[in-house]
Design a protein around this motif. Structure first.
Motif, PDB file in Angstrom:
ATOM      1  N   PHE A   1      -9.582   6.542  -8.695  1.00  0.00           N
ATOM      2  CA  PHE A   1     -10.751   5.757  -8.298  1.00  0.00           C
ATOM      3  C   PHE A   1     -11.638   6.561  -7.345  1.00  0.00           C
ATOM      4  O   PHE A   1     -11.152   7.370  -6.551  1.00  0.00           O
ATOM      5  CB  PHE A   1     -10.316   4.458  -7.615  1.00  0.00           C
ATOM      6  N   ASP A   2     -12.936   6.307  -7.410  1.00  0.00           N
ATOM      7  CA  ASP A   2     -13.882   6.980  -6.510  1.00  0.00           C
ATOM      8  C   ASP A   2     -13.748   6.468  -5.083  1.00  0.00           C
ATOM      9  O   ASP A   2     -13.884   7.231  -4.129  1.00  0.00           O
ATOM     10  CB  ASP A   2     -15.321   6.763  -7.001  1.00  0.00           C
ATOM     11  N   LEU A   3     -13.497   5.150  -4.939  1.00  0.00           N
ATOM     12  CA  LEU A   3     -13.396   4.534  -3.619  1.00  0.00           C
ATOM     13  C   LEU A   3     -12.091   3.764  -3.525  1.00  0.00           C
ATOM     14  O   LEU A   3     -11.630   3.175  -4.511  1.00  0.00           O
ATOM     15  CB  LEU A   3     -14.578   3.579  -3.374  1.00  0.00           C
ATOM     16  N   LEU A   4     -11.519   3.738  -2.325  1.00  0.00           N
ATOM     17  CA  LEU A   4     -10.257   3.023  -2.093  1.00  0.00           C
ATOM     18  C   LEU A   4     -10.424   2.073  -0.912  1.00  0.00           C
ATOM     19  O   LEU A   4     -10.843   2.481   0.178  1.00  0.00           O
ATOM     20  CB  LEU A   4      -9.135   4.020  -1.810  1.00  0.00           C
TER      21      LEU A   4
ATOM     22  N   THR B   1     -14.058  13.413   0.986  1.00  0.00           N
ATOM     23  CA  THR B   1     -13.181  14.133   1.922  1.00  0.00           C
ATOM     24  C   THR B   1     -11.735  13.679   1.783  1.00  0.00           C
ATOM     25  O   THR B   1     -10.814  14.490   1.800  1.00  0.00           O
ATOM     26  CB  THR B   1     -13.661  13.904   3.370  1.00  0.00           C
ATOM     27  N   ARG B   2     -11.547  12.368   1.640  1.00  0.00           N
ATOM     28  CA  ARG B   2     -10.192  11.822   1.523  1.00  0.00           C
ATOM     29  C   ARG B   2      -9.462  12.378   0.314  1.00  0.00           C
ATOM     30  O   ARG B   2      -8.237  12.593   0.358  1.00  0.00           O
ATOM     31  CB  ARG B   2     -10.265  10.292   1.429  1.00  0.00           C
ATOM     32  N   LYS B   3     -10.171  12.622  -0.761  1.00  0.00           N
ATOM     33  CA  LYS B   3      -9.533  13.049  -2.004  1.00  0.00           C
ATOM     34  C   LYS B   3      -9.219  14.537  -2.046  1.00  0.00           C
ATOM     35  O   LYS B   3      -8.712  15.032  -3.041  1.00  0.00           O
ATOM     36  CB  LYS B   3     -10.413  12.659  -3.196  1.00  0.00           C
ATOM     37  N   THR B   4      -9.511  15.256  -0.966  1.00  0.00           N
ATOM     38  CA  THR B   4      -9.149  16.660  -0.898  1.00  0.00           C
ATOM     39  C   THR B   4      -8.029  16.831   0.112  1.00  0.00           C
ATOM     40  O   THR B   4      -8.084  16.289   1.218  1.00  0.00           O
ATOM     41  CB  THR B   4     -10.359  17.519  -0.478  1.00  0.00           C
ATOM     42  N   ALA B   5      -7.013  17.577  -0.241  1.00  0.00           N
ATOM     43  CA  ALA B   5      -5.837  17.717   0.622  1.00  0.00           C
ATOM     44  C   ALA B   5      -6.162  18.398   1.940  1.00  0.00           C
ATOM     45  O   ALA B   5      -5.615  18.070   2.987  1.00  0.00           O
ATOM     46  CB  ALA B   5      -4.750  18.511  -0.109  1.00  0.00           C
ATOM     47  N   SER B   6      -7.093  19.350   1.910  1.00  0.00           N
ATOM     48  CA  SER B   6      -7.399  20.108   3.116  1.00  0.00           C
ATOM     49  C   SER B   6      -8.434  19.440   3.990  1.00  0.00           C
ATOM     50  O   SER B   6      -8.607  19.797   5.148  1.00  0.00           O
ATOM     51  CB  SER B   6      -7.912  21.502   2.735  1.00  0.00           C
ATOM     52  N   GLY B   7      -9.121  18.451   3.432  1.00  0.00           N
ATOM     53  CA  GLY B   7     -10.180  17.794   4.187  1.00  0.00           C
ATOM     54  C   GLY B   7     -11.490  18.549   4.121  1.00  0.00           C
ATOM     55  O   GLY B   7     -12.489  18.121   4.686  1.00  0.00           O
ATOM     56  N   VAL B   8     -11.508  19.688   3.417  1.00  0.00           N
ATOM     57  CA  VAL B   8     -12.747  20.442   3.246  1.00  0.00           C
ATOM     58  C   VAL B   8     -13.300  20.070   1.890  1.00  0.00           C
ATOM     59  O   VAL B   8     -12.623  20.207   0.882  1.00  0.00           O
ATOM     60  CB  VAL B   8     -12.500  21.959   3.308  1.00  0.00           C
ATOM     61  N   VAL B   9     -14.503  19.601   1.841  1.00  0.00           N
ATOM     62  CA  VAL B   9     -15.052  19.067   0.598  1.00  0.00           C
ATOM     63  C   VAL B   9     -16.383  19.706   0.282  1.00  0.00           C
ATOM     64  O   VAL B   9     -17.176  19.999   1.168  1.00  0.00           O
ATOM     65  CB  VAL B   9     -15.212  17.529   0.693  1.00  0.00           C
ATOM     66  N   PHE B  10     -16.611  19.911  -0.993  1.00  0.00           N
ATOM     67  CA  PHE B  10     -17.873  20.465  -1.459  1.00  0.00           C
ATOM     68  C   PHE B  10     -18.797  19.309  -1.778  1.00  0.00           C
ATOM     69  O   PHE B  10     -18.566  18.562  -2.722  1.00  0.00           O
ATOM     70  CB  PHE B  10     -17.640  21.310  -2.708  1.00  0.00           C
ATOM     71  N   THR B  11     -19.816  19.127  -0.988  1.00  0.00           N
ATOM     72  CA  THR B  11     -20.668  17.931  -1.101  1.00  0.00           C
ATOM     73  C   THR B  11     -22.052  18.250  -1.635  1.00  0.00           C
ATOM     74  O   THR B  11     -22.965  17.453  -1.488  1.00  0.00           O
ATOM     75  CB  THR B  11     -20.824  17.263   0.282  1.00  0.00           C
ATOM     76  N   MET B  12     -22.220  19.398  -2.277  1.00  0.00           N
ATOM     77  CA  MET B  12     -23.540  19.767  -2.758  1.00  0.00           C
ATOM     78  C   MET B  12     -24.117  18.737  -3.721  1.00  0.00           C
ATOM     79  O   MET B  12     -25.297  18.423  -3.685  1.00  0.00           O
ATOM     80  CB  MET B  12     -23.471  21.129  -3.451  1.00  0.00           C
TER      81      MET B  12
ATOM     82  N   PHE C   1       0.856  -1.190   0.000  1.00  0.00           N
ATOM     83  CA  PHE C   1       0.000   0.000   0.000  1.00  0.00           C
ATOM     84  C   PHE C   1       0.890   1.237   0.000  1.00  0.00           C
ATOM     85  O   PHE C   1       1.687   1.438   0.918  1.00  0.00           O
ATOM     86  CB  PHE C   1      -0.917   0.014   1.224  1.00  0.00           C
ATOM     87  N   ARG C   2       0.754   2.060  -1.042  1.00  0.00           N
ATOM     88  CA  ARG C   2       1.562   3.276  -1.165  1.00  0.00           C
ATOM     89  C   ARG C   2       0.640   4.476  -0.955  1.00  0.00           C
ATOM     90  O   ARG C   2      -0.129   4.833  -1.856  1.00  0.00           O
ATOM     91  CB  ARG C   2       2.234   3.324  -2.528  1.00  0.00           C
ATOM     92  N   PRO C   3       0.702   5.102   0.206  1.00  0.00           N
ATOM     93  CA  PRO C   3      -0.278   6.136   0.573  1.00  0.00           C
ATOM     94  C   PRO C   3      -0.396   7.279  -0.418  1.00  0.00           C
ATOM     95  O   PRO C   3      -1.493   7.803  -0.631  1.00  0.00           O
ATOM     96  CB  PRO C   3       0.254   6.641   1.933  1.00  0.00           C
ATOM     97  N   ASN C   4       0.717   7.674  -1.035  1.00  0.00           N
ATOM     98  CA  ASN C   4       0.695   8.839  -1.912  1.00  0.00           C
ATOM     99  C   ASN C   4       0.686   8.478  -3.395  1.00  0.00           C
ATOM    100  O   ASN C   4       0.965   9.340  -4.240  1.00  0.00           O
ATOM    101  CB  ASN C   4       1.902   9.736  -1.609  1.00  0.00           C
ATOM    102  N   ALA C   5       0.373   7.240  -3.706  1.00  0.00           N
ATOM    103  CA  ALA C   5       0.379   6.815  -5.107  1.00  0.00           C
ATOM    104  C   ALA C   5      -0.675   7.588  -5.907  1.00  0.00           C
ATOM    105  O   ALA C   5      -1.861   7.554  -5.567  1.00  0.00           O
ATOM    106  CB  ALA C   5       0.107   5.319  -5.200  1.00  0.00           C
ATOM    107  N   PRO C   6      -0.267   8.279  -6.970  1.00  0.00           N
ATOM    108  CA  PRO C   6      -1.244   9.041  -7.768  1.00  0.00           C
ATOM    109  C   PRO C   6      -2.265   8.141  -8.456  1.00  0.00           C
ATOM    110  O   PRO C   6      -3.370   8.586  -8.788  1.00  0.00           O
ATOM    111  CB  PRO C   6      -0.365   9.777  -8.791  1.00  0.00           C
TER     112      PRO C   6
END
Length: 267
Positions: A98-101, A232-243, A88-93
């Motif tokens: 993928f939508d889900l990991l 949320t995971r896919k955003t670096a800041s953890g702030v996500v637009f969920t509209m 498992f490579r945490p920072n693998a681009p």
């Protein structure tokens, strides 16, 4: 009326088989499914993480969900089978495509790391063999606190009697530790005949040790929580637009209320 999801339909190069899987899921009432690409690294040779195929290349026309007015939603998911920490490579681009990991740890040490450290959405519990370790409360509670869910799949139990015993035993062992929290039930189906309807899965969840309410949430609201966690995971800041997700949830509610309103008007 709940919005049901199956977040584990196994990817197949056979477009007809995959089309049948998605069509059957829509007919059974699932509003959202995820096509699962399973990646099992080997220490003997270097392997590339598979790239997800565009949905419109795999499925010509998305079927309409039974009882609703819009097509089924299809996501891409990657599951990394871990037998070594380097798998498992945490920072693998490649993971971000993928939508889900998800990860499937095969040892107690890797399970602990997945629960406490790895930035994933789903931890898969093996159902094809007896687990070589026991579940401990500390890592499981750590995963729950981080919003990570545990997944039990049922298709293997349909294919083989021995796997059925392993599925039930491993699921019951997990439920004793997590008390039914943050659990999703999915098919991991390879073909349409292995899919079951949402209420059949809810009954199966009770066999695994889930309460009636937790079992229903395992194919509905807990799955929706997985989607929000992934955003949320896919955003670096953890702030996500969920509209968008919120709008889809409102649309699902409107779709479920419309038949009831029509019946009330008719009476």
């Amino acid at each position: 009326m709940s919005v049901f999801m199956d977040l584990n339909l196994l990817f197949s190069e056979d477009r007809t088989r995959l089309q049948n899987l998605v069509e059957t899921a829509a007919h059974l009432g699932f509003s959202t499914v995820a096509v699962n690409y399973v990646f099992e690294p080997s220490a003997k040779k270097k392997q590339e993480v598979p790239a997800p195929r565009p949905i419109n290349e795999l499925i010509g026309q998305l079927p309409v969900v039974q009882g609703r007015s819009r097509p089924i939603r299809v996501l891409n998911r990657l599951t990394v089978v871990m037998s070594d920490a380097s798998h498992f490579r945490p920072n693998a681009p490649e993971y971000r495509r993928f939508d889900l990991l998800a990860v499937q740890p095969t040892t107690e040490k890797l399970f602990h790391a997945a629960c406490m450290l790895h930035d994933v959405d789903i931890i898969c519990i093996s159902v094809t063999e007896k687990l070589p370790f026991f579940f401990k409360r500390a890592p499981i509670n750590g995963a729950i606190d981080r919003g990570v869910v545990f997944e039990i799949s049922y298709a293997a139990a349909i294919r083989d009697a021995t796997m059925r015993r392993y599925t039930i035993a491993n699921a019951v062992c997990l439920m004793e530790s997590c008390k039914g929290k943050n659990v999703i039930l999915a098919s991991a189906a390879e073909k349409a005949l292995e899919l079951r309807g949402p209420y059949d899965i809810i009954n199966l969840g009770q066999l695994f040790g889930l309460s009636d309410s937790d079992s229903k949430e395992s194919v509905s609201s807990t799955c929706r929580g997985v989607l929000l966690h992934a955003e949320t995971r896919k955003t670096a800041s953890g702030v996500v637009f969920t509209m968008k997700i919120q709008q889809e949830a409102l649309q699902d509610s409107a779709d479920s209320e419309a038949p009831a309103a029509k019946r009330a008007k008719a009476t």
